[in-house]
Design a protein around this motif. Structure first.
Motif, PDB file in Angstrom:
ATOM      1  N   HIS A  67       0.942  -1.271  -0.108  1.00 47.85           N
ATOM      2  CA  HIS A  67       0.269  -0.443   0.240  1.00 47.85           C
ATOM      3  C   HIS A  67       0.857   1.037  -0.253  1.00 47.85           C
ATOM      4  O   HIS A  67       1.830   1.317   0.357  1.00 47.85           O
ATOM      5  N   ILE A  68       0.745   2.218  -0.654  1.00 48.29           N
ATOM      6  CA  ILE A  68       1.089   3.334  -0.602  1.00 48.29           C
ATOM      7  C   ILE A  68       0.156   5.182  -0.653  1.00 48.29           C
ATOM      8  O   ILE A  68      -0.308   4.351  -1.183  1.00 48.29           O
ATOM      9  N   LEU A  69       1.018   5.533   0.628  1.00 45.00           N
ATOM     10  CA  LEU A  69      -0.114   6.950   0.434  1.00 45.00           C
ATOM     11  C   LEU A  69       1.016   8.278   0.385  1.00 45.00           C
ATOM     12  O   LEU A  69       1.615   7.864   1.069  1.00 45.00           O
ATOM     13  N   VAL A  82       4.110   7.563   2.723  1.00 44.05           N
ATOM     14  CA  VAL A  82       4.150   6.403   3.101  1.00 44.05           C
ATOM     15  C   VAL A  82       4.284   5.097   2.321  1.00 44.05           C
ATOM     16  O   VAL A  82       3.022   4.966   1.837  1.00 44.05           O
ATOM     17  N   LEU A  83       4.948   4.010   2.413  1.00 45.66           N
ATOM     18  CA  LEU A  83       5.369   2.691   2.129  1.00 45.66           C
ATOM     19  C   LEU A  83       5.754   1.651   2.491  1.00 45.66           C
ATOM     20  O   LEU A  83       6.263   1.317   2.551  1.00 45.66           O
ATOM     21  N   LEU A  84       3.904   0.807   2.414  1.00 48.07           N
ATOM     22  CA  LEU A  84       3.984  -0.042   3.615  1.00 48.07           C
ATOM     23  C   LEU A  84       4.089  -1.308   2.599  1.00 48.07           C
ATOM     24  O   LEU A  84       4.037  -1.703   1.360  1.00 48.07           O
ATOM     25  N   SER A 106       8.132   2.784   4.886  1.00 43.63           N
ATOM     26  CA  SER A 106       8.936   3.290   5.046  1.00 43.63           C
ATOM     27  C   SER A 106       8.433   4.745   4.739  1.00 43.63           C
ATOM     28  O   SER A 106       7.471   5.118   3.886  1.00 43.63           O
ATOM     29  N   HIS A 107       8.965   6.142   5.422  1.00 44.44           N
ATOM     30  CA  HIS A 107       8.572   7.517   5.484  1.00 44.44           C
ATOM     31  C   HIS A 107       9.825   8.407   4.599  1.00 44.44           C
ATOM     32  O   HIS A 107      11.004   8.379   4.938  1.00 44.44           O
ATOM     33  N   LEU A 108       8.847   8.651   2.871  1.00 44.54           N
ATOM     34  CA  LEU A 108      10.240   9.627   2.208  1.00 44.54           C
ATOM     35  C   LEU A 108       9.270  10.850   2.314  1.00 44.54           C
ATOM     36  O   LEU A 108       7.760  10.956   2.104  1.00 44.54           O
ATOM     37  N   GLN A 109       9.942  11.767   2.593  1.00 41.72           N
ATOM     38  CA  GLN A 109       9.298  12.757   2.202  1.00 41.72           C
ATOM     39  C   GLN A 109      10.861  13.766   0.571  1.00 41.72           C
ATOM     40  O   GLN A 109      12.549  13.126   0.701  1.00 41.72           O
TER      41      GLN A 109
END
Length: 146
Positions: A67-69, A82-84, A106-109
């Protein structure tokens, strides 16, 4: 742009192997900060060195993204995602080289490239629980607490 960058990231991480090391500059900023439960590295050169060390002992490693938010940044702030994921990996020194799985996120900016990347996962479930003596001890502790 964000969709393209996220697509590049997921495609590259589907196979975490030496080819990923050569492509890091396509997705990460030169001043990237990368954190996980085991390390914190700053800069693309340090990230390349860290990933090279990780790839070295792996027989297989890849990520399935479940899942990707995504969130667009406001007023000059970077976009975020946020990538699950589920990581599937094999290491000759863990569980006799059997294929293992680990859930994480993973949390990405990012703007045009990733500025900040933080992985969240259970380091014990990834590594320590699969080392023969240490794994036994951790299993006993978990059983006692659970």
């Amino acid at each position: 742009m964000a969709d393209t960058l996220i697509a590049q990231i997921t495609m590259l991480y589907e196979r975490f192997d030496p080819a990923l090391i050569g492509a890091l500059d396509q997705i990460y900023d030169s001043d990237v900060v990368f954190e996980d439960p085991l390390h914190r590295v700053e800069g693309l050169v340090a990230l390349r060195r860290y990933f090279s060390g990780m790839v070295h002992g792996l027989e297989e490693c890849g990520f399935t993204f479940n899942h990707i938010l995504e969130q667009r940044g406001q007023a000059g702030e970077p976009d975020q995602a946020v990538l699950l994921w589920t990581m599937h990996y094999r290491h000759r020194k863990l569980k006799g080289g059997r294929r293992l799985s680990l859930e994480g996120s993973s949390h990405l900016q990012f703007r045009d490239r990733v500025l900040y990347h933080r992985d969240y996962f259970d380091a014990g479930a990834m590594l320590y629980e699969h080392i023969p003596v240490l794994g036994y001890v951790i299993g006993k502790i978990k059983a006692r607490l659970g």
